[in-house]
Design a protein around this motif. Structure first.
Motif, short mmCIF file in Angstrom:
data_model
loop_
_atom_site.label_atom_id
_atom_site.label_comp_id
_atom_site.label_asym_id
_atom_site.label_seq_id
_atom_site.Cartn_x
_atom_site.Cartn_y
_atom_site.Cartn_z
N ASN A 253 0.83 -1.20 0.00
CA ASN A 253 0.00 0.00 0.00
C ASN A 253 0.87 1.26 0.00
O ASN A 253 0.59 2.22 -0.74
CB ASN A 253 -0.92 0.00 1.22
CG ASN A 253 -1.85 1.20 1.25
OD1 ASN A 253 -1.55 2.21 1.89
ND2 ASN A 253 -2.98 1.10 0.56
N ALA A 254 1.92 1.25 0.80
CA ALA A 254 2.77 2.44 0.93
C ALA A 254 3.46 2.80 -0.37
O ALA A 254 3.71 3.98 -0.64
CB ALA A 254 3.81 2.22 2.03
N LYS A 255 3.72 1.80 -1.21
CA LYS A 255 4.40 2.08 -2.48
C LYS A 255 3.42 2.26 -3.63
O LYS A 255 3.60 3.18 -4.45
CB LYS A 255 5.35 0.93 -2.84
CG LYS A 255 6.09 1.10 -4.17
CD LYS A 255 7.13 2.22 -4.16
CE LYS A 255 6.69 3.52 -4.75
NZ LYS A 255 7.75 4.56 -4.79
N ARG A 257 -0.25 2.48 -3.79
CA ARG A 257 -1.57 3.12 -3.78
C ARG A 257 -1.55 4.37 -4.65
O ARG A 257 -2.34 4.51 -5.57
CB ARG A 257 -1.99 3.45 -2.35
CG ARG A 257 -3.29 4.26 -2.30
CD ARG A 257 -3.62 4.74 -0.88
NE ARG A 257 -4.70 5.73 -0.92
CZ ARG A 257 -4.48 7.04 -1.04
NH1 ARG A 257 -3.23 7.51 -1.13
NH2 ARG A 257 -5.51 7.88 -1.08
N ARG A 258 -0.68 5.31 -4.34
CA ARG A 258 -0.46 6.49 -5.19
C ARG A 258 1.03 6.81 -5.11
O ARG A 258 1.49 7.53 -4.21
CB ARG A 258 -1.30 7.69 -4.73
CG ARG A 258 -2.78 7.55 -5.01
CD ARG A 258 -3.53 8.85 -4.83
NE ARG A 258 -3.19 9.83 -5.86
CZ ARG A 258 -3.63 11.09 -5.88
NH1 ARG A 258 -4.42 11.52 -4.93
NH2 ARG A 258 -3.27 11.90 -6.85
N ILE A 261 2.70 10.65 -4.57
CA ILE A 261 2.52 11.57 -3.46
C ILE A 261 3.71 11.52 -2.52
O ILE A 261 4.48 10.55 -2.51
CB ILE A 261 1.22 11.29 -2.69
CG1 ILE A 261 1.27 9.93 -1.97
CG2 ILE A 261 0.01 11.35 -3.63
CD1 ILE A 261 0.08 9.67 -1.07
N GLY A 263 4.02 10.98 0.56
CA GLY A 263 4.05 9.95 1.58
C GLY A 263 4.30 8.55 1.05
O GLY A 263 4.29 7.58 1.81
N ALA A 264 4.53 8.43 -0.26
CA ALA A 264 4.80 7.11 -0.83
C ALA A 264 6.17 6.60 -0.39
O ALA A 264 7.14 7.35 -0.33
CB ALA A 264 4.75 7.18 -2.36
N SER A 371 0.71 2.18 6.90
CA SER A 371 1.17 2.68 5.60
C SER A 371 1.56 4.15 5.69
O SER A 371 0.84 4.97 6.27
CB SER A 371 0.07 2.50 4.55
OG SER A 371 0.42 3.17 3.35
N THR A 372 2.67 4.48 5.07
CA THR A 372 3.12 5.87 5.05
C THR A 372 2.22 6.75 4.19
O THR A 372 2.35 7.98 4.22
CB THR A 372 4.57 5.96 4.55
OG1 THR A 372 4.65 5.35 3.24
CG2 THR A 372 5.51 5.22 5.49
N GLN A 373 1.31 6.14 3.44
CA GLN A 373 0.35 6.94 2.67
C GLN A 373 -0.61 7.68 3.60
O GLN A 373 -1.32 8.59 3.16
CB GLN A 373 -0.43 6.03 1.72
CG GLN A 373 0.43 5.34 0.67
CD GLN A 373 0.37 6.01 -0.70
OE1 GLN A 373 -0.56 6.73 -1.01
NE2 GLN A 373 1.38 5.76 -1.53
N ASP A 376 -0.69 12.55 5.94
CA ASP A 376 -1.58 13.49 5.26
C ASP A 376 -2.45 14.18 6.31
O ASP A 376 -2.99 13.51 7.20
CB ASP A 376 -2.44 12.73 4.25
CG ASP A 376 -3.48 13.60 3.60
OD1 ASP A 376 -4.62 13.63 4.10
OD2 ASP A 376 -3.16 14.26 2.60
#
Length: 419
Positions: A253-255, A257-258, A261, A263-264, A371-373, A376
Protein backbone atom coordinates in the motif's frame (compact mmCIF):
# COMPACT_ATOMS: atom_id res chain seq x y z
CA UNK A 1 1.28 40.12 -18.80
CA UNK A 2 4.52 39.19 -20.50
CA UNK A 3 7.24 41.61 -19.48
CA UNK A 4 8.72 41.76 -16.00
CA UNK A 5 7.50 45.30 -15.33
CA UNK A 6 3.90 44.20 -15.88
CA UNK A 7 4.38 41.19 -13.59
CA UNK A 8 5.77 43.46 -10.88
CA UNK A 9 2.73 45.71 -11.09
CA UNK A 10 0.38 42.73 -11.15
CA UNK A 11 1.93 41.16 -8.06
CA UNK A 12 2.10 44.46 -6.17
CA UNK A 13 -1.61 44.94 -6.78
CA UNK A 14 -2.43 41.39 -5.69
CA UNK A 15 -0.31 41.83 -2.57
CA UNK A 16 -1.93 45.13 -1.59
CA UNK A 17 -5.41 43.69 -2.01
CA UNK A 18 -4.48 40.61 0.01
CA UNK A 19 -3.13 42.75 2.84
CA UNK A 20 -6.35 44.78 2.93
CA UNK A 21 -8.45 41.61 2.92
CA UNK A 22 -6.39 40.10 5.75
CA UNK A 23 -7.48 42.93 8.07
CA UNK A 24 -11.14 42.00 7.52
CA UNK A 25 -10.50 38.28 7.84
CA UNK A 26 -8.65 38.65 11.13
CA UNK A 27 -11.92 39.72 12.78
CA UNK A 28 -14.35 37.68 10.66
CA UNK A 29 -16.68 35.48 12.67
CA UNK A 30 -16.31 31.72 12.69
CA UNK A 31 -19.85 31.51 11.27
CA UNK A 32 -19.02 33.58 8.18
CA UNK A 33 -15.87 31.57 7.46
CA UNK A 34 -17.86 28.36 7.90
CA UNK A 35 -20.51 29.64 5.48
CA UNK A 36 -17.88 30.58 2.88
CA UNK A 37 -16.34 27.11 2.97
CA UNK A 38 -19.65 25.25 2.84
CA UNK A 39 -20.73 27.48 -0.04
CA UNK A 40 -17.47 26.84 -1.89
CA UNK A 41 -17.95 23.08 -1.47
CA UNK A 42 -21.42 23.31 -2.97
CA UNK A 43 -20.16 25.38 -5.91
CA UNK A 44 -17.34 22.86 -6.53
CA UNK A 45 -19.88 20.06 -6.85
CA UNK A 46 -22.30 22.12 -8.92
CA UNK A 47 -19.49 23.08 -11.31
CA UNK A 48 -17.88 19.64 -11.49
CA UNK A 49 -18.43 19.38 -15.25
CA UNK A 50 -16.68 22.71 -15.85
CA UNK A 51 -13.84 21.70 -13.51
CA UNK A 52 -13.46 18.38 -15.36
CA UNK A 53 -13.38 20.20 -18.70
CA UNK A 54 -10.69 22.57 -17.41
CA UNK A 55 -8.74 19.61 -16.11
CA UNK A 56 -8.97 17.91 -19.52
CA UNK A 57 -7.21 20.95 -21.02
CA UNK A 58 -4.46 20.61 -18.43
CA UNK A 59 -4.09 16.89 -19.09
CA UNK A 60 -3.75 17.58 -22.82
CA UNK A 61 -1.09 20.15 -22.03
CA UNK A 62 0.68 17.65 -19.76
CA UNK A 63 0.73 14.98 -22.47
CA UNK A 64 2.15 17.50 -24.92
CA UNK A 65 4.91 18.28 -22.43
CA UNK A 66 5.62 14.58 -21.90
CA UNK A 67 4.78 14.46 -18.19
CA UNK A 68 5.35 11.07 -16.58
CA UNK A 69 2.55 8.79 -15.41
CA UNK A 70 2.94 9.74 -11.74
CA UNK A 71 2.78 13.46 -12.53
CA UNK A 72 -0.24 12.92 -14.75
CA UNK A 73 -1.91 11.05 -11.88
CA UNK A 74 -1.23 13.96 -9.53
CA UNK A 75 -2.79 16.30 -12.06
CA UNK A 76 -5.88 14.28 -12.99
CA UNK A 77 -9.34 15.05 -11.59
CA UNK A 78 -12.19 12.62 -12.06
CA UNK A 79 -15.61 12.90 -10.42
CA UNK A 80 -14.44 10.99 -7.34
CA UNK A 81 -11.53 13.36 -6.81
CA UNK A 82 -13.71 16.42 -7.35
CA UNK A 83 -16.08 15.01 -4.74
CA UNK A 84 -13.04 14.61 -2.49
CA UNK A 85 -12.19 18.31 -2.94
CA UNK A 86 -15.72 19.31 -1.94
CA UNK A 87 -15.64 16.93 1.03
CA UNK A 88 -12.29 18.35 2.12
CA UNK A 89 -13.74 21.88 2.10
CA UNK A 90 -16.62 20.69 4.25
CA UNK A 91 -14.21 18.94 6.63
CA UNK A 92 -12.18 22.12 7.08
CA UNK A 93 -15.39 24.09 7.62
CA UNK A 94 -16.37 21.78 10.49
CA UNK A 95 -12.98 22.04 12.19
CA UNK A 96 -12.71 24.11 15.35
CA UNK A 97 -11.92 27.74 14.49
CA UNK A 98 -8.45 28.41 15.93
CA UNK A 99 -8.60 32.21 15.87
CA UNK A 100 -9.09 33.74 19.30
CA UNK A 101 -8.38 30.50 21.15
CA UNK A 102 -6.82 31.14 24.55
CA UNK A 103 -3.75 28.92 24.51
CA UNK A 104 -2.77 29.66 28.11
CA UNK A 105 -3.58 32.18 30.83
CA UNK A 106 -2.17 32.99 34.22
CA UNK A 107 -2.01 35.61 36.95
CA UNK A 108 1.09 37.37 38.20
CA UNK A 109 1.81 38.55 41.77
CA UNK A 110 1.89 42.08 40.34
CA UNK A 111 -1.83 41.88 39.66
CA UNK A 112 -1.54 41.30 35.92
CA UNK A 113 -3.71 38.74 34.17
CA UNK A 114 -1.99 37.39 31.03
CA UNK A 115 -3.51 35.41 28.17
CA UNK A 116 -1.75 33.94 25.15
CA UNK A 117 -4.28 34.14 22.30
CA UNK A 118 -4.10 32.52 18.86
CA UNK A 119 -4.08 35.00 15.95
CA UNK A 120 -3.80 34.81 12.14
CA UNK A 121 -0.41 35.12 10.47
CA UNK A 122 -1.75 37.68 7.97
CA UNK A 123 -1.04 36.97 4.30
CA UNK A 124 0.28 33.60 3.18
CA UNK A 125 1.80 32.88 -0.21
CA UNK A 126 1.48 29.29 -1.44
CA UNK A 127 3.57 28.12 -4.40
CA UNK A 128 2.74 24.63 -5.59
CA UNK A 129 3.09 22.22 -8.49
CA UNK A 130 0.70 20.04 -10.48
CA UNK A 131 -1.93 18.96 -7.90
CA UNK A 132 -4.99 21.19 -8.45
CA UNK A 133 -6.64 20.10 -5.19
CA UNK A 134 -4.00 22.17 -3.36
CA UNK A 135 -5.87 25.25 -4.62
CA UNK A 136 -8.88 24.28 -2.52
CA UNK A 137 -6.95 22.90 0.45
CA UNK A 138 -4.66 25.91 0.78
CA UNK A 139 -7.45 28.42 0.24
CA UNK A 140 -9.69 26.72 2.80
CA UNK A 141 -7.06 26.33 5.51
CA UNK A 142 -5.80 29.89 5.19
CA UNK A 143 -9.37 31.20 5.36
CA UNK A 144 -10.18 29.04 8.39
CA UNK A 145 -7.16 30.50 10.18
CA UNK A 146 -8.18 34.06 9.29
CA UNK A 147 -5.43 34.59 6.71
CA UNK A 148 -5.58 36.00 3.21
CA UNK A 149 -3.74 33.82 0.69
CA UNK A 150 -2.02 34.32 -2.64
CA UNK A 151 -1.95 31.06 -4.61
CA UNK A 152 0.56 30.43 -7.37
CA UNK A 153 -0.23 27.05 -8.86
CA UNK A 154 1.90 25.11 -11.28
CA UNK A 155 1.65 25.73 -14.98
CA UNK A 156 0.48 22.11 -15.37
CA UNK A 157 -2.73 22.76 -13.41
CA UNK A 158 -3.37 26.30 -14.67
CA UNK A 159 -6.93 25.78 -15.93
CA UNK A 160 -8.01 23.33 -13.19
CA UNK A 161 -6.81 25.67 -10.46
CA UNK A 162 -8.63 28.63 -12.03
CA UNK A 163 -11.91 26.70 -12.12
CA UNK A 164 -11.56 25.64 -8.48
CA UNK A 165 -10.52 29.15 -7.42
CA UNK A 166 -13.65 30.61 -9.01
CA UNK A 167 -15.76 28.42 -6.70
CA UNK A 168 -13.81 29.56 -3.64
CA UNK A 169 -14.41 33.21 -4.57
CA UNK A 170 -18.13 32.57 -5.02
CA UNK A 171 -18.20 31.09 -1.52
CA UNK A 172 -16.46 34.15 -0.10
CA UNK A 173 -18.77 36.66 -1.73
CA UNK A 174 -21.89 34.69 -0.77
CA UNK A 175 -20.71 34.86 2.87
CA UNK A 176 -19.99 38.61 2.62
CA UNK A 177 -16.24 38.11 2.97
CA UNK A 178 -13.77 39.93 0.71
CA UNK A 179 -13.16 38.19 -2.62
CA UNK A 180 -9.52 39.24 -2.37
CA UNK A 181 -9.08 36.91 0.62
CA UNK A 182 -8.19 34.07 -1.78
CA UNK A 183 -6.35 35.18 -4.92
CA UNK A 184 -4.86 33.06 -7.68
CA UNK A 185 -1.93 34.45 -9.67
CA UNK A 186 -3.40 34.63 -13.20
CA UNK A 187 -0.25 33.92 -15.19
CA UNK A 188 2.12 31.05 -15.91
CA UNK A 189 5.05 33.50 -16.06
CA UNK A 190 7.73 32.33 -13.61
CA UNK A 191 8.61 35.94 -12.86
CA UNK A 192 5.53 35.93 -10.61
CA UNK A 193 7.26 33.42 -8.32
CA UNK A 194 10.34 35.63 -8.00
CA UNK A 195 8.10 38.58 -7.18
CA UNK A 196 6.29 36.64 -4.46
CA UNK A 197 9.54 35.62 -2.81
CA UNK A 198 10.49 39.28 -2.38
CA UNK A 199 7.09 40.69 -1.30
CA UNK A 200 8.07 41.39 2.30
CA UNK A 201 5.58 44.26 2.56
CA UNK A 202 2.63 42.11 1.58
CA UNK A 203 3.35 38.42 2.42
CA UNK A 204 4.09 37.13 5.93
CA UNK A 205 5.10 33.57 5.08
CA UNK A 206 5.68 31.46 1.95
CA UNK A 207 4.66 27.80 1.80
CA UNK A 208 6.22 25.86 -1.12
CA UNK A 209 4.62 22.55 -2.05
CA UNK A 210 6.38 20.61 -4.76
CA UNK A 211 9.58 18.87 -5.73
CA UNK A 212 13.15 19.46 -4.67
CA UNK A 213 13.74 22.02 -7.43
CA UNK A 214 10.86 24.25 -6.36
CA UNK A 215 11.58 24.04 -2.63
CA UNK A 216 15.30 24.65 -3.20
CA UNK A 217 14.54 27.73 -5.29
CA UNK A 218 12.22 29.12 -2.63
CA UNK A 219 14.69 28.50 0.19
CA UNK A 220 17.56 30.10 -1.74
CA UNK A 221 15.76 33.18 -2.98
CA UNK A 222 12.97 33.97 -0.51
CA UNK A 223 13.20 37.13 1.54
CA UNK A 224 9.91 36.17 3.15
CA UNK A 225 9.94 33.48 5.91
CA UNK A 226 9.38 29.95 4.55
CA UNK A 227 7.63 26.84 5.88
CA UNK A 228 9.88 24.24 4.25
CA UNK A 229 8.38 21.12 2.70
CA UNK A 230 11.33 19.08 1.50
CA UNK A 231 11.36 15.81 -0.42
CA UNK A 232 9.40 12.84 0.83
CA UNK A 233 12.29 10.37 0.94
CA UNK A 234 10.21 7.91 2.93
CA UNK A 235 11.80 4.82 4.46
CA UNK A 236 10.19 1.64 5.77
CA UNK A 237 12.30 -0.57 8.02
CA UNK A 238 11.37 -4.27 8.05
CA UNK A 239 12.45 -5.49 11.48
CA UNK A 240 13.32 -9.09 12.38
CA UNK A 241 10.16 -9.14 14.52
CA UNK A 242 7.81 -7.96 11.77
CA UNK A 243 4.49 -9.73 11.24
CA UNK A 244 4.60 -11.15 7.67
CA UNK A 245 0.97 -10.44 6.75
CA UNK A 246 1.01 -6.90 8.14
CA UNK A 247 4.36 -6.16 6.51
CA UNK A 248 3.30 -7.30 3.05
CA UNK A 249 0.03 -5.37 3.23
CA UNK A 250 1.63 -2.17 4.50
CA UNK A 251 4.56 -2.08 2.07
CA UNK A 252 2.42 -2.76 -0.98
CA UNK A 253 0.00 0.00 0.00
CA UNK A 254 2.77 2.44 0.93
CA UNK A 255 4.40 2.08 -2.48
CA UNK A 256 1.62 1.37 -4.97
CA UNK A 257 -1.57 3.12 -3.78
CA UNK A 258 -0.46 6.49 -5.19
CA UNK A 259 3.28 6.44 -5.92
CA UNK A 260 3.35 10.13 -6.89
CA UNK A 261 2.52 11.57 -3.46
CA UNK A 262 5.08 12.67 -0.88
CA UNK A 263 4.05 9.95 1.58
CA UNK A 264 4.80 7.11 -0.83
CA UNK A 265 7.53 4.71 0.33
CA UNK A 266 10.81 5.15 -1.57
CA UNK A 267 13.19 2.79 0.27
CA UNK A 268 12.71 -0.54 2.06
CA UNK A 269 15.37 -1.42 4.64
CA UNK A 270 15.41 -5.11 5.56
CA UNK A 271 16.93 -6.65 8.70
CA UNK A 272 19.20 -9.52 7.66
CA UNK A 273 17.22 -11.89 9.85
CA UNK A 274 14.09 -10.93 7.86
CA UNK A 275 15.74 -11.42 4.46
CA UNK A 276 13.36 -14.22 3.41
CA UNK A 277 10.28 -12.13 4.27
CA UNK A 278 11.90 -9.14 2.56
CA UNK A 279 12.44 -11.18 -0.60
CA UNK A 280 8.77 -12.23 -0.59
CA UNK A 281 7.71 -8.59 -0.30
CA UNK A 282 10.05 -7.51 -3.09
CA UNK A 283 8.68 -10.23 -5.37
CA UNK A 284 5.15 -9.01 -4.63
CA UNK A 285 6.20 -5.45 -5.48
CA UNK A 286 7.70 -6.62 -8.78
CA UNK A 287 4.51 -8.51 -9.60
CA UNK A 288 2.57 -5.28 -8.90
CA UNK A 289 4.67 -3.46 -11.51
CA UNK A 290 7.22 -1.81 -9.22
CA UNK A 291 10.85 -1.57 -10.33
CA UNK A 292 12.96 -2.72 -7.39
CA UNK A 293 16.45 -1.20 -7.16
CA UNK A 294 18.04 -3.96 -5.11
CA UNK A 295 21.16 -3.69 -3.00
CA UNK A 296 23.69 -6.51 -2.46
CA UNK A 297 22.16 -9.79 -1.30
CA UNK A 298 18.71 -8.98 -2.70
CA UNK A 299 19.25 -10.02 -6.30
CA UNK A 300 16.18 -11.62 -7.86
CA UNK A 301 14.49 -11.89 -11.26
CA UNK A 302 12.89 -8.61 -12.25
CA UNK A 303 15.01 -6.43 -9.96
CA UNK A 304 17.74 -4.05 -11.11
CA UNK A 305 21.00 -3.42 -9.23
CA UNK A 306 20.86 -0.38 -6.96
CA UNK A 307 23.43 2.37 -7.35
CA UNK A 308 24.56 4.96 -4.82
CA UNK A 309 22.12 7.41 -6.43
CA UNK A 310 19.21 5.21 -5.38
CA UNK A 311 19.82 5.88 -1.68
CA UNK A 312 18.08 9.12 -0.79
CA UNK A 313 16.13 9.32 -4.04
CA UNK A 314 12.50 10.44 -4.28
CA UNK A 315 11.14 8.46 -7.22
CA UNK A 316 7.49 9.59 -7.06
CA UNK A 317 6.85 6.66 -9.37
CA UNK A 318 6.58 2.86 -9.39
CA UNK A 319 10.16 2.42 -8.17
CA UNK A 320 11.58 1.51 -4.78
CA UNK A 321 15.11 1.05 -3.44
CA UNK A 322 15.79 -1.94 -1.17
CA UNK A 323 18.74 -2.67 1.08
CA UNK A 324 19.77 -5.22 3.69
CA UNK A 325 20.90 -3.81 7.04
CA UNK A 326 22.55 -5.68 9.89
CA UNK A 327 20.16 -4.47 12.56
CA UNK A 328 17.94 -1.62 13.74
CA UNK A 329 20.92 0.66 14.32
CA UNK A 330 22.00 0.06 10.74
CA UNK A 331 18.56 1.16 9.56
CA UNK A 332 18.71 4.26 11.74
CA UNK A 333 22.13 5.17 10.35
CA UNK A 334 20.89 4.77 6.76
CA UNK A 335 17.82 6.93 7.39
CA UNK A 336 19.89 9.65 9.07
CA UNK A 337 22.27 9.68 6.12
CA UNK A 338 19.71 9.56 3.31
CA UNK A 339 16.31 10.60 4.70
CA UNK A 340 14.60 13.97 4.39
CA UNK A 341 12.93 14.14 7.80
CA UNK A 342 9.46 13.70 6.27
CA UNK A 343 8.02 10.27 7.22
CA UNK A 344 9.64 7.01 8.28
CA UNK A 345 8.07 3.72 9.40
CA UNK A 346 9.03 0.59 11.31
CA UNK A 347 7.32 -2.76 10.82
CA UNK A 348 7.72 -4.75 14.02
CA UNK A 349 5.92 -6.53 16.85
CA UNK A 350 8.83 -5.72 19.21
CA UNK A 351 7.84 -2.80 21.47
CA UNK A 352 11.43 -2.04 22.46
CA UNK A 353 12.54 -1.89 18.82
CA UNK A 354 9.64 0.41 18.01
CA UNK A 355 10.45 2.71 20.93
CA UNK A 356 14.11 2.90 19.90
CA UNK A 357 13.09 3.74 16.33
CA UNK A 358 10.70 6.47 17.49
CA UNK A 359 13.11 8.01 19.99
CA UNK A 360 16.28 7.90 17.89
CA UNK A 361 14.79 9.45 14.73
CA UNK A 362 13.52 13.01 14.45
CA UNK A 363 11.43 12.90 11.30
CA UNK A 364 8.27 15.03 11.23
CA UNK A 365 6.15 11.84 11.15
CA UNK A 366 7.12 8.43 12.54
CA UNK A 367 4.90 5.37 12.08
CA UNK A 368 4.66 1.79 13.27
CA UNK A 369 2.87 -0.93 11.33
CA UNK A 370 0.94 1.58 9.22
CA UNK A 371 1.17 2.68 5.60
CA UNK A 372 3.12 5.87 5.05
CA UNK A 373 0.35 6.94 2.67
CA UNK A 374 -1.41 8.10 5.86
CA UNK A 375 1.12 10.97 6.09
CA UNK A 376 -1.58 13.49 5.26
CA UNK A 377 -3.36 16.23 7.18
CA UNK A 378 -6.77 14.95 6.15
CA UNK A 379 -5.96 11.50 7.53
CA UNK A 380 -4.71 13.15 10.73
CA UNK A 381 -8.14 14.72 11.25
CA UNK A 382 -7.11 18.21 10.14
CA UNK A 383 -9.58 18.28 7.25
CA UNK A 384 -6.79 19.07 4.80
CA UNK A 385 -3.23 20.33 4.74
CA UNK A 386 -1.08 22.78 2.83
CA UNK A 387 1.87 20.42 3.06
CA UNK A 388 4.15 18.47 5.39
CA UNK A 389 6.61 20.88 7.00
CA UNK A 390 9.96 19.20 7.56
CA UNK A 391 11.63 22.12 9.34
CA UNK A 392 11.65 22.50 13.11
CA UNK A 393 10.48 26.09 13.58
CA UNK A 394 6.83 27.10 14.01
CA UNK A 395 5.07 24.43 11.92
CA UNK A 396 6.09 20.78 11.63
CA UNK A 397 4.39 17.81 10.03
CA UNK A 398 0.99 18.34 8.39
CA UNK A 399 0.27 22.08 8.14
CA UNK A 400 -3.40 22.61 8.93
CA UNK A 401 -5.36 25.65 10.06
CA UNK A 402 -3.93 25.72 13.57
CA UNK A 403 -0.37 25.70 12.20
CA UNK A 404 -1.24 28.77 10.10
CA UNK A 405 -1.66 30.94 13.18
CA UNK A 406 0.63 32.80 15.53
CA UNK A 407 -0.27 34.25 18.92
CA UNK A 408 -0.27 37.46 20.91
CA UNK A 409 -0.25 38.23 24.61
CA UNK A 410 -3.26 40.04 26.03
CA UNK A 411 -2.38 41.61 29.39
CA UNK A 412 -4.96 43.10 31.79
CA UNK A 413 -4.32 45.17 34.88
CA UNK A 414 -6.27 47.50 37.18
CA UNK A 415 -4.22 50.67 37.22
CA UNK A 416 -1.23 48.37 37.74
CA UNK A 417 2.24 49.99 37.74
CA UNK A 418 5.70 48.43 37.91
CA UNK A 419 7.80 49.04 40.97
Amino acid sequence: MKDHADISALMADIGARARAASADLAVASAERKHAALIGAAEYIWQDRAAIAAANARDLDHGRERGLGSAMMDRLALDEERIRGIADSLRAVAEQRDPVGEVMAEWDRPTGLHIRRVRTPLGVIGVIYESRPNVTADAGALCLKAGNAVILRGGSESFHSSAAIHACLVRGLTAANLPADAIQLVPTRDRAAVSEMLAMTDHIDVIVPRGGKGLVGLVQREARVPVFAHLEGIVHIYLDAAADPDKALRVVLNAKTRRPGICGAAECLLIHRDAADLGADILRALIEAGVTVHAGPGLDMPGAVPATEDDWGREYLDMDIAARLVDDLDGALAHIRAHGSGHTDCILTEDDMAAERFMSRLDSAILMRNASTQFADGGEFGMGAEIGIATGKLHARGPVGAEQLTSFKYVVTGDGTVRA
